[in-house]
Design an enzyme around this catalytic site. Structure first.
Site, PDB file in Angstrom:
ATOM      1  N   HIS A   1      20.969  -4.059   0.368  1.00  0.00           N
ATOM      2  CA  HIS A   1      20.282  -5.354   0.452  1.00  0.00           C
ATOM      3  C   HIS A   1      19.165  -5.442  -0.586  1.00  0.00           C
ATOM      4  O   HIS A   1      18.936  -6.465  -1.207  1.00  0.00           O
ATOM      5  CB  HIS A   1      19.720  -5.534   1.870  1.00  0.00           C
ATOM      6  CG  HIS A   1      19.022  -4.322   2.421  1.00  0.00           C
ATOM      7  ND1 HIS A   1      19.603  -3.078   2.428  1.00  0.00           N
ATOM      8  CD2 HIS A   1      17.787  -4.148   2.955  1.00  0.00           C
ATOM      9  CE1 HIS A   1      18.757  -2.206   2.950  1.00  0.00           C
ATOM     10  NE2 HIS A   1      17.649  -2.822   3.276  1.00  0.00           N
ATOM     11  N   ARG A   2      18.465  -4.309  -0.814  1.00  0.00           N
ATOM     12  CA  ARG A   2      17.341  -4.288  -1.758  1.00  0.00           C
ATOM     13  C   ARG A   2      17.861  -4.486  -3.190  1.00  0.00           C
ATOM     14  O   ARG A   2      17.310  -5.264  -3.960  1.00  0.00           O
ATOM     15  CB  ARG A   2      16.601  -2.946  -1.612  1.00  0.00           C
ATOM     16  CG  ARG A   2      15.176  -2.981  -2.070  1.00  0.00           C
ATOM     17  CD  ARG A   2      14.361  -1.837  -1.499  1.00  0.00           C
ATOM     18  NE  ARG A   2      14.072  -2.007  -0.093  1.00  0.00           N
ATOM     19  CZ  ARG A   2      14.678  -1.364   0.902  1.00  0.00           C
ATOM     20  NH1 ARG A   2      15.593  -0.451   0.663  1.00  0.00           N
ATOM     21  NH2 ARG A   2      14.364  -1.609   2.155  1.00  0.00           N
TER      22      ARG A   2
ATOM     23  N   TYR B   1      16.904   3.024   9.674  1.00  0.00           N
ATOM     24  CA  TYR B   1      18.125   2.891  10.466  1.00  0.00           C
ATOM     25  C   TYR B   1      19.373   3.316   9.690  1.00  0.00           C
ATOM     26  O   TYR B   1      20.502   3.049  10.124  1.00  0.00           O
ATOM     27  CB  TYR B   1      18.265   1.434  10.931  1.00  0.00           C
ATOM     28  CG  TYR B   1      17.084   0.975  11.772  1.00  0.00           C
ATOM     29  CD1 TYR B   1      17.098   1.104  13.154  1.00  0.00           C
ATOM     30  CD2 TYR B   1      15.945   0.435  11.174  1.00  0.00           C
ATOM     31  CE1 TYR B   1      16.011   0.702  13.923  1.00  0.00           C
ATOM     32  CE2 TYR B   1      14.848   0.034  11.927  1.00  0.00           C
ATOM     33  CZ  TYR B   1      14.891   0.167  13.295  1.00  0.00           C
ATOM     34  OH  TYR B   1      13.812  -0.217  14.054  1.00  0.00           O
TER      35      TYR B   1
ATOM     36  N   GLY C   1       5.259   4.947  -2.560  1.00  0.00           N
ATOM     37  CA  GLY C   1       6.690   5.190  -2.786  1.00  0.00           C
ATOM     38  C   GLY C   1       7.363   3.918  -3.255  1.00  0.00           C
ATOM     39  O   GLY C   1       8.173   3.925  -4.194  1.00  0.00           O
TER      40      GLY C   1
ATOM     41  N   ASP D   1       9.950  -7.870   2.118  1.00  0.00           N
ATOM     42  CA  ASP D   1       9.990  -7.640   3.558  1.00  0.00           C
ATOM     43  C   ASP D   1      11.445  -7.386   3.907  1.00  0.00           C
ATOM     44  O   ASP D   1      12.330  -8.084   3.404  1.00  0.00           O
ATOM     45  CB  ASP D   1       9.434  -8.845   4.321  1.00  0.00           C
ATOM     46  CG  ASP D   1       8.934  -8.421   5.694  1.00  0.00           C
ATOM     47  OD1 ASP D   1       8.192  -7.421   5.775  1.00  0.00           O
ATOM     48  OD2 ASP D   1       9.311  -9.060   6.697  1.00  0.00           O
TER      49      ASP D   1
ATOM     50  N   HIS E   1       0.842  -1.200   0.000  1.00  0.00           N
ATOM     51  CA  HIS E   1       0.000   0.000   0.000  1.00  0.00           C
ATOM     52  C   HIS E   1       0.872   1.242   0.000  1.00  0.00           C
ATOM     53  O   HIS E   1       0.381   2.346   0.191  1.00  0.00           O
ATOM     54  CB  HIS E   1      -0.908   0.003   1.242  1.00  0.00           C
ATOM     55  CG  HIS E   1      -2.117  -0.866   1.061  1.00  0.00           C
ATOM     56  ND1 HIS E   1      -3.341  -0.554   1.571  1.00  0.00           N
ATOM     57  CD2 HIS E   1      -2.282  -2.043   0.400  1.00  0.00           C
ATOM     58  CE1 HIS E   1      -4.211  -1.505   1.246  1.00  0.00           C
ATOM     59  NE2 HIS E   1      -3.593  -2.419   0.545  1.00  0.00           N
ATOM     60  N   ASN E   2       2.172   1.032  -0.151  1.00  0.00           N
ATOM     61  CA  ASN E   2       3.113   2.143  -0.092  1.00  0.00           C
ATOM     62  C   ASN E   2       3.384   2.634  -1.522  1.00  0.00           C
ATOM     63  O   ASN E   2       4.020   1.956  -2.327  1.00  0.00           O
ATOM     64  CB  ASN E   2       4.392   1.585   0.570  1.00  0.00           C
ATOM     65  CG  ASN E   2       5.486   2.613   0.686  1.00  0.00           C
ATOM     66  OD1 ASN E   2       5.533   3.573  -0.082  1.00  0.00           O
ATOM     67  ND2 ASN E   2       6.371   2.390   1.632  1.00  0.00           N
TER      68      ASN E   2
HETATM   69  P1  IMP Z   1       8.999  -3.004   5.437  1.00  0.00           P
HETATM   70  O1  IMP Z   1       9.827  -4.035   4.733  1.00  0.00           O
HETATM   71  O2  IMP Z   1       8.387  -2.023   4.508  1.00  0.00           O
HETATM   72  O3  IMP Z   1       8.060  -3.649   6.408  1.00  0.00           O
HETATM   73  O4  IMP Z   1       9.979  -2.094   6.326  1.00  0.00           O
HETATM   74  C1  IMP Z   1      10.906  -2.624   7.198  1.00  0.00           C
HETATM   75  C2  IMP Z   1      11.595  -1.580   8.055  1.00  0.00           C
HETATM   76  O5  IMP Z   1      12.977  -1.944   8.065  1.00  0.00           O
HETATM   77  C3  IMP Z   1      11.549  -0.145   7.595  1.00  0.00           C
HETATM   78  O6  IMP Z   1      10.512   0.568   8.178  1.00  0.00           O
HETATM   79  C4  IMP Z   1      12.891   0.397   8.113  1.00  0.00           C
HETATM   80  O7  IMP Z   1      12.782   0.756   9.449  1.00  0.00           O
HETATM   81  C5  IMP Z   1      13.805  -0.818   8.058  1.00  0.00           C
HETATM   82  N1  IMP Z   1      14.579  -0.811   6.812  1.00  0.00           N
HETATM   83  C6  IMP Z   1      14.399  -1.632   5.742  1.00  0.00           C
HETATM   84  N2  IMP Z   1      15.266  -1.311   4.762  1.00  0.00           N
HETATM   85  C7  IMP Z   1      15.970  -0.259   5.221  1.00  0.00           C
HETATM   86  C8  IMP Z   1      17.000   0.544   4.648  1.00  0.00           C
HETATM   87  O8  IMP Z   1      17.445   0.382   3.496  1.00  0.00           O
HETATM   88  N3  IMP Z   1      17.471   1.539   5.419  1.00  0.00           N
HETATM   89  C9  IMP Z   1      17.028   1.780   6.660  1.00  0.00           C
HETATM   90  N4  IMP Z   1      16.073   1.087   7.245  1.00  0.00           N
HETATM   91  C10 IMP Z   1      15.537   0.056   6.528  1.00  0.00           C
END
Ligand code: IMP
Length: 196
Positions: free
Chosen positions: A182-183, A156, A17, A74, A14-15
């Protein structure tokens, strides 16, 4: 199993961005990309205790409801001395206001004098409507620093220095961050396996 030009791929998010970022990343492959948010499909509760479990749960939920291939991600920060926390709870540690200066502070306090090795993890899950699935995992290893440094990025980033660098992710441009992120690494594996 490959995705080809014109195939529909629904992102389980739902994001908006995240949708834009992934659309841009995959634009050379000319897929027809939309999101569960745009299609009015709710987000399931993330009840699993692993990144892969939650990514699969989200992608399965969307694939079943749309009848299209679905992609979910995730991600989070796993701190080795904290048994992998905040891990799948990385977003939750920011509280309802997503206050990540508070979350970084909490990580730093819990760490005290313990070793500061940490890993950012991103897991992508792709699920087909017939239930077939594939998982891709990208990692970035590094060290947590205190005080935080830098203004860019999110979450972070301002306390994480990736291996081989001296700057935090928040001290880098978005392009510099993608060199080790990582992404990026998870998407490289996804593209190599499923795209032509
Ligand atoms: P989600 O995968 O959208 O549920 O987000 C996971 C959470 O991990 C995010 O809200 C951030 O707090 C943290 N996170 C994930 N990837 C990054 C990154 O590349 N930089 C900093 N924080 C991250």
């Amino acid at each position: 199993m490959k995705l080809k030009v014109g195939d529909t791929l629904i992102l389980a998010t739902h994001n908006s961005g995240k949708l834009k970022e992934i659309q841009a990343l995959l634009s050379p492959y000319r897929l027809n990309i939309d999101s569960s948010g745009n299609l009015g499909i709710e987000e399931p509760e993330e009840t699993e205790n692993t990144f892969a479990g939650n990514a699969l749960l989200k992608a399965e939920y969307t694939a079943t409801r749309t009848g299209h291939v679905s992609l979910a991600d995730d991600s989070g920060l796993a701190v080795h001395s904290l048994d992998g926390l905040p891990g799948v709870y990385s977003a939750l540690w920011g509280g309802p206001d997503r206050d990540f200066s508070m979350a970084c502070d909490k990580v730093n306090r819990l760490l005290g004098g313990k070793p500061r090795d940490a890993t950012f993890v991103c897991v992508l899950a792709v699920v087909w409507p017939d239930g077939t699935s594939k998982i891709f995992k990208g990692q970035s290893n590094g060290q947590l620093v205190w005080p935080t440094r830098g203004e860019s990025g999110f979450g972070y980033d301002s306390m994480f220095v990736p291996k081989g660098d001296t700057r935090t992710y928040a001290q880098m441009t978005p392009i510099e961050k993608t060199q080790t992120s990582h992404r990026t690494r998870a998407f490289q594996l996804f593209k190599k396996s499923l795209l032509r």
